[in-house]
Structure formats: C-alpha cells, structure tokens
Design an enzyme around this catalytic site. Sequence first.
Site, PDB file in Angstrom:
ATOM      1  N   ASP A 142       0.878  -1.183   0.000  1.00  0.00           N
ATOM      2  CA  ASP A 142       0.000   0.000   0.000  1.00  0.00           C
ATOM      3  C   ASP A 142       0.910   1.227   0.000  1.00  0.00           C
ATOM      4  O   ASP A 142       1.442   1.613   1.040  1.00  0.00           O
ATOM      5  CB  ASP A 142      -0.896   0.002   1.249  1.00  0.00           C
ATOM      6  CG  ASP A 142      -1.998  -1.058   1.206  1.00  0.00           C
ATOM      7  OD1 ASP A 142      -3.002  -0.918   1.944  1.00  0.00           O
ATOM      8  OD2 ASP A 142      -1.860  -2.044   0.446  1.00  0.00           O
ATOM      9  N   LYS A 210      -6.788   3.372  -3.356  1.00  0.00           N
ATOM     10  CA  LYS A 210      -7.167   3.396  -1.936  1.00  0.00           C
ATOM     11  C   LYS A 210      -7.360   4.833  -1.474  1.00  0.00           C
ATOM     12  O   LYS A 210      -6.586   5.719  -1.855  1.00  0.00           O
ATOM     13  CB  LYS A 210      -6.059   2.705  -1.133  1.00  0.00           C
ATOM     14  CG  LYS A 210      -6.239   2.686   0.378  1.00  0.00           C
ATOM     15  CD  LYS A 210      -5.158   1.805   1.028  1.00  0.00           C
ATOM     16  CE  LYS A 210      -5.118   2.017   2.539  1.00  0.00           C
ATOM     17  NZ  LYS A 210      -4.075   1.218   3.178  1.00  0.00           N
ATOM     18  N   LYS A 246     -10.243   0.418  -2.365  1.00  0.00           N
ATOM     19  CA  LYS A 246     -10.183   0.190  -0.914  1.00  0.00           C
ATOM     20  C   LYS A 246     -10.412   1.492  -0.158  1.00  0.00           C
ATOM     21  O   LYS A 246      -9.546   2.380  -0.151  1.00  0.00           O
ATOM     22  CB  LYS A 246      -8.801  -0.388  -0.543  1.00  0.00           C
ATOM     23  CG  LYS A 246      -8.595  -0.564   0.975  1.00  0.00           C
ATOM     24  CD  LYS A 246      -7.266  -1.264   1.274  1.00  0.00           C
ATOM     25  CE  LYS A 246      -6.952  -1.225   2.773  1.00  0.00           C
ATOM     26  NZ  LYS A 246      -5.671  -1.905   3.081  1.00  0.00           N
TER      27      LYS A 246
END
Lengths: 310, 486, 289
Positions: A142, A210, A246
């Site tokens: 991430d 995300k 996400k």
Amino acid sequence: MTASESSLRRFLHGLPGVDQVGAEQRAASLGTRSIKTTAKAFAIDLAISMVDLTTLEGQDTHGKVRALSAKAIRPDPADPTCPSAAAVCVYPDMVATAKDALGSSGVHVASVATAFPSGRAAMDVKLADTRDAVAAGADEIDMVIDRGAFLSGHYLEVFEEIVAVREACSRTDGQAAHLKVIFETGELQTYDNVRRVSWLAMMAGAHFIKTSTGKVQPAATPPVTMVMLEAVRDYREQTGQMVGVKPAGGIRTSKDAIKYLVMVNEVAGTDWLDPDWFRFGASTLLNDLLMQRTKLATGRYSGPDYFTLD
Amino acid sequence: MASTRSTTARAFEYAPAPESRSIVDIAPSYGLFVGGEFVDGHGKSFKTISPSSEEVLAEIAEADEADVDLAVKAARRAHSRVWGRMPGKERAKYLFRIARIIQERGRELAVLESIDNGKPIKETRDVDVPIAAAHFFYYAGWADKLEYSGYGTESLGVAGQVIPWNFPLLMLSWKIAPALAAGNTVVLKPAETTPLTALLFAEICQQADLPPGVVNIITGAGDTGRALVSHPDVDKVAFTGSTEVGRAIAKAVAGTDKRVTLELGGKAANIVFDDAPLDQAVEGIVNGIFFNQGHVCCAGSRLLVQESVADEVLARLKRRMATLRLGDPLDKNTDVGAINSAEQLAKIRELSEIGEQEGAERWSAPCELPDHGFWFPPTVFTGVTQAHRIAREEIFGPVLSVLTFRTPAEAIEKANNTPYGLSAGVWTDKGSRILKMANALRAGVVWANTFNKFDPTSPFGGYKESGYGREGGRHGLAAYLKGGHA
Amino acid sequence: MARAEVRKTYKLFIGGEFPRSESGHSYVVEDAQGRFVANAALASRKDARDAVSAARKAFGGWAGRTAYNRGQVLYRVAEVMEDRRPQFVEALRQGEGLTAAAAGRVLDETIDRLVWYAGWTDKLTQVVGNANPVAGPFFNLSTPEPTGVVAVIAPQESSLLGLVSVLAPVIAAGNAVVVTASVLRPLAAVTFSEVLATSDVPGGVVNILTGSLDRTAVTLASHMDVNAIDLTGLAGDPAQAAALEVEAAANLKRVRRAPAVEPDWSAEPGIGRMTDVLETKTVWHPIGV
C-alpha cells in the site's frame, strides 16, 4: 497521453467534472437502502472477508502483530463458519512476523511503504522501503502518492513514482506484489482531484486504488469512494482492465460497511463484490461485524465481552 | 497493467424490506370534512384503491352541489367571524401546530400516501411528508409578517382549491398553507384516486384545534371540482392539474371577480452539454423523469443532449436505469412504484405505442412487473425529433424522449419550442453558460446541475400554457392577498 | 416541621454549560421588595473573553445550518418556554414585582415574540435580499449574511421580554451572541438559559453573563473578535454608552446605540434588530455561452 506533463494534464483535466452536491446526494441516497435478513447476512460475511485488518502504530510490537494475525485467520473463536479476513496490514518491519503468523491460512500480508503516511522522503528511500517489504514476503504493497506534487500539478512526477514503485514490487520468482495506491483524499479535498488521481494511478499500473492512510481526517467517505468506483467502472469500460478499490479509515460499524457494499453493487457492479476487488481498511470494524453476525444468528444483541480485543 | 481475471463474486440480492402497514388505520368509509366535522356526502360514493395491488381501500363520499354549497358557506362563516379577523400571530400559531403534527404523524402519513398513490415509501418518507411539513412551517411564519410581503395584508376570503393525484399531501400543503397564512379560509377537493391523506389531514386540523370551517375537505371527481370553482361565493380559485382542465377553469371564471392561479402541465427540456459533470447529469436525467414514476408536471421528459456526447450519455443512462428497482411501494428499497390508475396507464401505453409508430427507438429497463396493479417500466425513446408527438405531448409517466442539439442556440430554440413553460434543466460546468441558458429559457423554474428540487421558500410555477401564478416563497403570497397580482 | 427547600444556584451560561465565574465572585440579588433571593455569579473579564471564544466557535455551525433548521430551533425554545409557564411567572413576580396576571401577559408576549422571530429565519433573505438589474450582461445578487459574534447589553428593566427581544433577532439572523443580563434582575435570564440548554440550541450560540457591567461590558466592547455590539441596556446612561462606542471603534464594530429610555417592548419590533447584525454580499457573474 503520458508522453508529457502537458498531455497528461490535458487528459486528466478533460475528464468529466464532479458536481459536489449531486455526488454527495447520490451517495447519501444509496445509504438509505434497507439491507435486512438474508441480504444483511450476505453483506456481513462478504464485508468480513474484505477486511484488511490493520495496525499501523508506532507502538506496534511483534506480539501485537501475532495477535492480530490470529484474529484475521479466525475472527470469531466461537464460530468456525465465520470467514477469515482478507489481509493483515502492517509496517514493513513487521511483515516477516505477520507472514510467519499467517502461514498457509490464505490471509494475505499487506505492507504500507514509501514513507507512509506522509510520503515525504527521497525517492530512493521510498523504493528501498518498498523492496524491503516485498523481500520480507508482503503479498500487497500500500503506497502513498506524493500529495504535494499532485496539488502543485506535477502529475507526471506522481505518475512516474507509481510506475517505479510498481517496478519495485516485482519478486525474484517473476511474480509481483500487488500495488495499492493511497491518495489521501482528505488532503486532495475535491472530488475532481479524486477522479483525476484515480485515472492517473490506474494508468500508472495500480492494482487497487485506496482512499486514505487513516491518519488524516477526513479519511474514507461514501461520496469519495463512489467517485473512485465510478472511475474503476469507466476505466474497465475503456480498457478492459479491472482495478480494485479500498476505502480506509473511519469505517467503524457494520452499517457503514454495508452502505459501501451497496454502493459497490449499484455503481461499479457485481464483479467488484469480491475481496480480490474491494477491501475495507479497518480495525474496529471487524468486531462490530462479528457482533452483528452473532445477532443475526442468535437473535440477541451481543456485547464486547464476547469478542476478542487484539 | 491491472488484472483482467474474472471474479468469483456473487450477486448482492436485497431481501424484502417492507415498511409496516400497522401504523395506518384506514376506515371502511369516509364522509366530507365541513365546518370542523365529518359529515355525509350526498353524491354517489366511490371507491379508492391501491394502484399497486388493486385492493379496495375505502369508500369515499362524493360532494354534490348542495354539499359544495354547505362547505363554501362554512368557509365563509369562518372567514368573516373568526379567521379573517384573527391577528396574524394567532393564525401563525395554528399553522405551526399543524406543521408539528405533520412531523409527529409523519410515518403514518407516508405509509398512507404510498398505499393510496402507489409511489415508493422512500419518496413519501423522505420527500413528500417532510416538504409538506416545511410548507406549513414556512407559511406559519408569514402570517404575522404580511406587511413585509409586498402585497399588503388583506385576505381575499374563501379559496376553492382543486389538487391532483401525483403529490396529494404535498399539493395540499402548497395550497392550504399560504391561503391560511394570508387569512383566507379554504374548501379543498383532493383528486378522486388519492383522497386518503387529505382526510387524515382533516383529522390533523381537529387535533390542532383549528377553528371549524377554516379548512374544509370535500371529496369527489370532476363534477365536484366544477361546482367548487364556479361557486359564486368563492373569491379565489387555485388549481393544479392538466392544461385541458385549466383552460376550462379560465373560461369558467371569465367575467367574474374571481382570482385564479393555475399550475398545469409541462414538457420540460433537460439540456446536457458536452462539459456536463456526467455522472451527476445522468442522475439528474433519471431523477428528472423517473422520480415519482414520471407523474410530475415539471418532469424532465425531453432530454436534449449535445450530439458530441449523446452516445456516451445514453450508454451511462441505460446502465443506470438498469439499477432502478420497481415493485411494492411499501418496500423501502423500491425506486419506482405503481402508475396511479388504470386510466393513466392506458394513456402512457397509448403514447408509447405512438412513439414507436412515429419511428423512435424504444428501450425499457429490464424489470419484472408484478401481476396485480398498474405498472410501466422506465422507458427511453431515442431518435426523437420535435415533430414527434412524444416530444410535444405530456405523457405523465416514466417515459423519456431523447433529442440532440449541436449548439447552445439550438438547445434554447428546441427547449422553448413548446406551448408549455414550466421547468427546464441545464447541465454544464460553465457558470456563464448556466446563466445565459437560464436567461433564455422560457420556463418558470430553471434547475442548473440539479433537478426536481423543491423548497417552501422557492417560488414554483409556469410560463405560457403551464399556467400562471407562483407557489412557494414570498411570491406565493401574492395569490392570496388583495394587494397581490391575479 | 416545614420542609426545607433545595435552593437553586445561579450560574453563568457559556458554551452550552453552566460554569461559575472563574473569579469565584458572586453578588447578592434581591427581589422587588428588597429581600435576599440568591447569590448570582459575578462575571469577570475572563468569563467575557471565554464567552466570546465559545460564541466564535459556535458561529460557523449555526450560520451554516439551513434557515429552516434555525427557525425550528427557535420555535422549539418557544415550545419549551410555554411548557414552563409557572416557573417564568414566578421569576417575573419575584424579579420585577409583577402580579401573576401581569406576569402572565408579559410571558405571553415573550413567547409570541420568540415565535415571531422563529418565522423570520427563512424569510429575511427574501425581504432584504434581491437580484440587481445592472447595466451589463451580468447576473448580480445581493444577499444578507450574519456578521458573526454579537455582544448585547440586555435591558435593565424588562428582564425577560426585553431580554428575548434583544437576543432572538440576533440569533434568528444566524449570529452567535454574548449577552449581559439585567444587573439587578438577572434571574429570569438564568432560567431562560436553562430553556436554551434543553431546546436543541447548539452550545455557544447563546452565552449569558450575569453581574455588574463594569467588568464585562468594556471587555466585550473592546474585544477585537466581536463583530457588533448592541448597547440597549445602557439606556439612560449616555456617558457610558458613548465610552463603549469609542471602544468599539477599534475594530469598527457595528454599533446599535442605547436609546434615551428603555423602549416599550410591547410594540412591533420591526426588522432593524436583525438587519443591524447582517452584512450584505453582492455577487457578480457574467452571462454568456
């Protein structure tokens, strides 16, 4: 369109704008769907299987990460039918511990990287951070984008950084860790920016986009996530490629999670209703999902004593 | 690049989420509400049914000419002896009470409206009832401030009001709240297919201790309406409904002293430019024509889309329409409810057939229509031109006609090329263009980057054959005060 | 034996809470017959400063609500007051020496006045705002906006009707307010603040200080984060009123001057008390394709 800064800018600024009021009203309207009984049970189990169980604290220890990993594998000690979480999300220096604790359970290890959460460090430091996490066994990375670069219009720089990090995700066995690109939407502030950065990241090779690090308020919100779901939908329409979404941070209750799943369902479509394409970045959410799951099964409202604190 | 592998995802089916009917108590029969009490009607009583199931709900009285006369007399008495002389601040407090009771009985009103009208509970709960309460709140506050209205402080007397079936309680609030605030008394006739919330409103007037005769509710159909608007002792006529009936009323009051306001039909253009915020524009199109099953006078029933983005907009629109949920109005997840009556359904079907015959291409959202009740799927006609009947005539159903344009001037021309002039929509990211279009569009309400927004403070009404007069806002008082215009 | 009653403590109302004065001081409040009633909080400069701070914090949220919502909140205050009639009648009898009947009439007017202002919140814009027909292809709109934090010196004689008449218009217009209550008759104001606290009024929108004016009024008049000041409560004290007006000039506060004598609160208020605390914003935008 990524040949130059100016052509990239022209492309991104040529995308349709987002009307703030209209977008927020649509997101709110989707939030009024009434999800009960069998639909609720389906949604809760799906949500549990989509949780990236997260600990990103200065005070994390190997013990904490082991406990979290055990929880991710078996969220409800009293009920083996409860699905596992999708992943455990930790800092790079905790990846090895998580990997070891998760074994062959199928729960992934996701690692933050690139000087998370601020992203303010030299490029080679950020890449080294990434490679370390990949070498330690992370299945997913991430990363955070350089928001300063984005907000000052240096789109090509942001683009090239993502490409470089994606490159650093490759493993010696020919496989690669999957890359999630964190936008920190709370800092980007406008929905137009969210749309643009979504396209930029997808074109640069993100597997997932995300919303947030969870360290800045506001973190994930329904309308921001909705704009990102529209982007992945449109991107697949244009290129045939699917990218995951996400939302992370601020999703605390089952009710919240279910609202997001309704949005995935009605904005992006059924194909995204799978942990391979949608995740929740959360920590306290899991226990609320477990409590709701128990209530549906037993008919009684439960209490915190019946679920583990990790 | 990103993966293309297919997923193991399963479809997310929403389980039934019914709103309970138990809060509603529908009597087997209803009388008329005159002089503060429920009394018998002497016309031929009729039934009201639930259009989603065809279940008979109740027997409704028909007010004949003598009943209408009694109601007008009760309203006159109440005006000259009580309401017309009551200080504004006291009138205000009655209206505030009514607003509060509507809020308190909000769920009951919403469920009843859904059952009687066929529209989804999501709409009655979140739109119809709250805005109705807000109208009473808003106008309550004008009752003691008429000197600031710009129209003086003198009421007209007795208002005869006839309302349609598409927003029964909301239309009632649009009529009664300003009339009472300005010091008038009313005799109101709800539509024959949707009388129940008006009759519950009568109960609310009793709970608020509203002086008898200030509000009178008389049920009936065309004959009752005609008797009311032509009654010699009615000072003011307010009508919302079809242009055809509006024309008849305008003729009927010719040569009298009666003041009239009419809120009639429309065939609004929803104009989408190439720089529109596309996802929100699609929401606006959907909202514009499928909200309330298209039973909306100001519906965006003509989509005027700039040719350069027409294909993209249509593709997004169809994809969006496929997520509309049609079914039981009392299911909280229903987006599209039943058509209000067999008669209306027949009209919609007829005009849709004409659309096909005229050569337009028809597409409907795939959805399962229930066996009982009156249903029509959300439908789009593309390849429509101004010459087609489905581009000119009001269908009053969930049917969208799509036309294209190349330039702003052409859009304006096409949008204005209609005898109607109630509303219009404009979708573009450019501020100056919004204002240019708003200036040029001959419509009483222009929605820019939004659609179907209503507020008690915002005046609503049409140009040309969409009627005259405005409801809502300070301007909405003009119709009910001597110092206001016609 | 006669039952000993539990006597109330009269405190300040700041930020939605009821603190004592930070100075710890109090002063004696007597009834109309000169008998001891209570020790009320004697607000200090710091209390005034804290009140301004609370008002500033609350202002954005209050001004940002819909006018409809503000109207409903004000109407709720009236509802709760009506429900507490006996308490207020007693406060008026005690504080102003009114008979029960006269107190009842004053209370009626007070509640009706609140209702009047409740109905203004979503109409002011329509009455004082408008589009302007400028000589060019421009859309031009003038709308009122609340000025911000307003200090109000409430009337000395009419401790309830007068209080509400100076306070309600300010918050109806969307401002947050710091009020100094009548010095000798503060108790109705404190009881009123209890109604505010239970009527959905967000904390900090209304702040009420009791005590002598020499500490609080100067602080408020000279405070650089107060946007406007209403000197009504200094009616009959022109020297003090002038001095405060001089203080207020430091940041060019909008000033409503003290009248020569306290007004007749039964009269129709007009909209001046609202427009005094409103700014007008005029926006231009070109009209073109």
